[in-house]
Write a protein that holds these residues in place. Structure first.
Motif, PDB file in Angstrom:
ATOM      1  N   PHE A 120     114.276  96.700 -95.429  1.00 49.11           N
ATOM      2  CA  PHE A 120     114.793  97.110 -94.129  1.00 49.11           C
ATOM      3  C   PHE A 120     113.720  96.878 -93.066  1.00 49.11           C
ATOM      4  O   PHE A 120     112.543  96.706 -93.370  1.00 49.11           O
ATOM      5  N   ASP A 121     114.156  96.852 -91.828  1.00 49.81           N
ATOM      6  CA  ASP A 121     113.249  96.821 -90.687  1.00 49.81           C
ATOM      7  C   ASP A 121     113.949  97.471 -89.515  1.00 49.81           C
ATOM      8  O   ASP A 121     115.154  97.286 -89.319  1.00 49.81           O
ATOM      9  N   LYS A 208     111.463  85.701 -95.879  1.00 50.06           N
ATOM     10  CA  LYS A 208     110.078  85.884 -96.304  1.00 50.06           C
ATOM     11  C   LYS A 208     109.069  85.217 -95.371  1.00 50.06           C
ATOM     12  O   LYS A 208     107.860  85.433 -95.495  1.00 50.06           O
ATOM     13  N   GLY A 209     109.540  84.376 -94.464  1.00 48.68           N
ATOM     14  CA  GLY A 209     108.646  83.819 -93.451  1.00 48.68           C
ATOM     15  C   GLY A 209     107.667  82.770 -93.941  1.00 48.68           C
ATOM     16  O   GLY A 209     106.614  82.569 -93.323  1.00 48.68           O
ATOM     17  N   ILE A 210     107.987  82.071 -95.027  1.00 45.69           N
ATOM     18  CA  ILE A 210     107.048  81.093 -95.591  1.00 45.69           C
ATOM     19  C   ILE A 210     106.856  79.908 -94.651  1.00 45.69           C
ATOM     20  O   ILE A 210     105.746  79.368 -94.524  1.00 45.69           O
ATOM     21  N   ASP A 211     107.912  79.498 -93.980  1.00 46.71           N
ATOM     22  CA  ASP A 211     107.795  78.385 -93.039  1.00 46.71           C
ATOM     23  C   ASP A 211     106.795  78.718 -91.931  1.00 46.71           C
ATOM     24  O   ASP A 211     105.956  77.894 -91.561  1.00 46.71           O
ATOM     25  N   SER A 276     106.686  88.501 -94.167  1.00 50.92           N
ATOM     26  CA  SER A 276     108.132  88.752 -94.219  1.00 50.92           C
ATOM     27  C   SER A 276     108.691  89.259 -92.892  1.00 50.92           C
ATOM     28  O   SER A 276     108.014  89.947 -92.129  1.00 50.92           O
ATOM     29  N   GLN A 277     109.964  88.936 -92.665  1.00 52.29           N
ATOM     30  CA  GLN A 277     110.700  89.479 -91.535  1.00 52.29           C
ATOM     31  C   GLN A 277     111.404  90.785 -91.891  1.00 52.29           C
ATOM     32  O   GLN A 277     111.819  91.542 -91.006  1.00 52.29           O
ATOM     33  N   VAL A 278     111.532  91.065 -93.159  1.00 52.23           N
ATOM     34  CA  VAL A 278     112.137  92.310 -93.625  1.00 52.23           C
ATOM     35  C   VAL A 278     111.609  92.568 -95.034  1.00 52.23           C
ATOM     36  O   VAL A 278     111.428  91.637 -95.820  1.00 52.23           O
ATOM     37  N   GLU A 279     111.308  93.825 -95.350  1.00 49.36           N
ATOM     38  CA  GLU A 279     110.770  94.181 -96.654  1.00 49.36           C
ATOM     39  C   GLU A 279     111.207  95.596 -97.009  1.00 49.36           C
ATOM     40  O   GLU A 279     111.690  96.351 -96.159  1.00 49.36           O
TER      41      GLU A 279
END
Length: 368
Positions: A120-121, A208-211, A276-279
């Motif tokens: 969540f975020d 997950k924001g890897i890019d 990450s954008q959400v965790e």
């Protein structure tokens, strides 16, 4: 003396993800403490001879969610009726069957608790809004469980606003085995002599924001002596490899199921990065901290809480490109700072996020 229980555990064994690790660690230690554990999980029929394992039929499963077959509820109900457990503990895995679990168990007169570790975020971003909708969908069902285990007070407040009584919710943060995830010599490190190693370990999915991580890494000057190691697989793996696969300073390992190999990589890491954008509360983050890796992570879910008081570098998920580039350079240029964060990371996990601390609570909740 601790009462010995017969526990029916509903969790995951494949494909590899945090839920798999969580279920494995908890059930292993419950068994080692004398509780009788029956493991229910989605898999192909007749794949096990273990009398304490029950296979639930499914149509599709992935790291993110599972679609059960139409007969899975009956298989579960019949098995529970035969086993007669003292309690059912479900580690929820985003499956339609999750919503039937309280009814199935209560019809049989069996209490049921669940672990709800969904990401969540609080920010109104795309991924944050999506996670909020998932919580809204689950809230009505969570309120029907006899107990709900979550990982942070932030999550507890969110669920209460959605109608889940605080009386049934218990905050038990994720924990890692601090006797296994420890600083140490690394064979993996020997593959990159003279280089710093920065590691990401987790799913390779959009949230997950890897890019963003790779863009920041490749565009930040002065990191020629750094090897970025990306451990894991997912929906973005092929796309990312097709774009960045020729970068000599990036190593792609794919999914590594062997725990000793993952520990070896973490022990050889000069930094662990989680953009990450959400965790929820990342197990890989805690594992890296246990191994003494300095941490850079976004302030999403409960990860920012884990890294509070200067335990790691916390970045804004809406400003990953600029802040991550600065954080990478900061760690690269200061060994003293890396050593300080390494020490703080290890201390924080031992003090607050050890597996032993988490397991002290579970039998109490089960008995209650």
């Amino acid at each position: 003396m601790e009462r010995k229980l017969k526990v029916a555990w509903i969790g995951k064994k494949t494909p590899f993800c945090g839920n798999v690790t969580y279920s494995r660690e908890i059930t292993n230690i419950l068994s080692s403490r004398g509780h009788e554990v029956f493991f229910f999980h989605f898999n192909d029929e007749n794949v096990t001879d273990d009398e304490n394992e029950v296979v639930l039929p499914y149509i599709y499963k992935s790291q993110g969610y599972t679609i059960p077959s139409i007969t899975s509820g009956k298989v579960l109900s019949d098995a529970l009726r035969e086993i007669k457990p003292d309690i059912v503990h479900a580690s929820l895995c985003l499956s339609p069957l999750d919503f039937r679990l309280p009814e199935i168990c209560h019809d049989l007169g069996i209490p049921i608790v669940c672990t709800f570790h969904n990401a969540f975020d609080k920010r109104p971003t795309f991924h944050g809004s999506t996670s909020y909708i998932v919580y809204q969908i689950y809230a009505v069902t969570l309120a029907q469980f006899d107990g709900v285990i979550i990982f942070s007070e932030l999550q507890k407040d969110l669920l209460e606003k959605m109608g889940v009584s605080r009386d049934i919710v218990k905050v038990i943060p994720n924990g890692v085995d601090t006797s296994k995830f420890i600083p140490g010599e690394s064979e993996f490190r020997k593959k990159f002599p003279g280089k710093q190693i920065y590691t990401y370990l987790g799913r390779l999915n959009p949230e997950k924001g890897i890019d963003e991580l790779i863009k920041a890494f490749t565009r930040t000057e002065g990191l020629d002596d750094v090897q970025l190691v990306i451990v894991g697989g997912g929906s973005q793996e092929n796309v990312l490899r097709s774009i960045y696969g020729e970068e000599k300073n990036i190593t792609w390992t794919g999914i590594i199921k062997d725990e000793k190999t993952r520990i070896d990589i973490l022990q050889g890491s000069d930094a662990f990065i989680l953009p990450s954008q959400v965790e929820g509360l990342s197990l890989s983050l805690l594992e890296a901290m246990g191994c003494g890796a300095p941490i850079i992570a976004t302030d999403v879910g409960s990860d920012g809480e884990v890294l509070s008081d200067g335990t790691g570098i916390i970045i804004d998920p809406t400003k990953v490109k600029s802040q991550l580039s600065f954080a990478l350079k900061l760690l690269h240029d200061s060994k003293d700072y890396r050593d300080l964060l390494s020490k703080k990371a290890r201390e924080r996990v031992v003090e607050r996020y050890s597996l032993l601390q988490m397991l002290l609570w579970l039998p109490i909740i089960h008995i209650d």
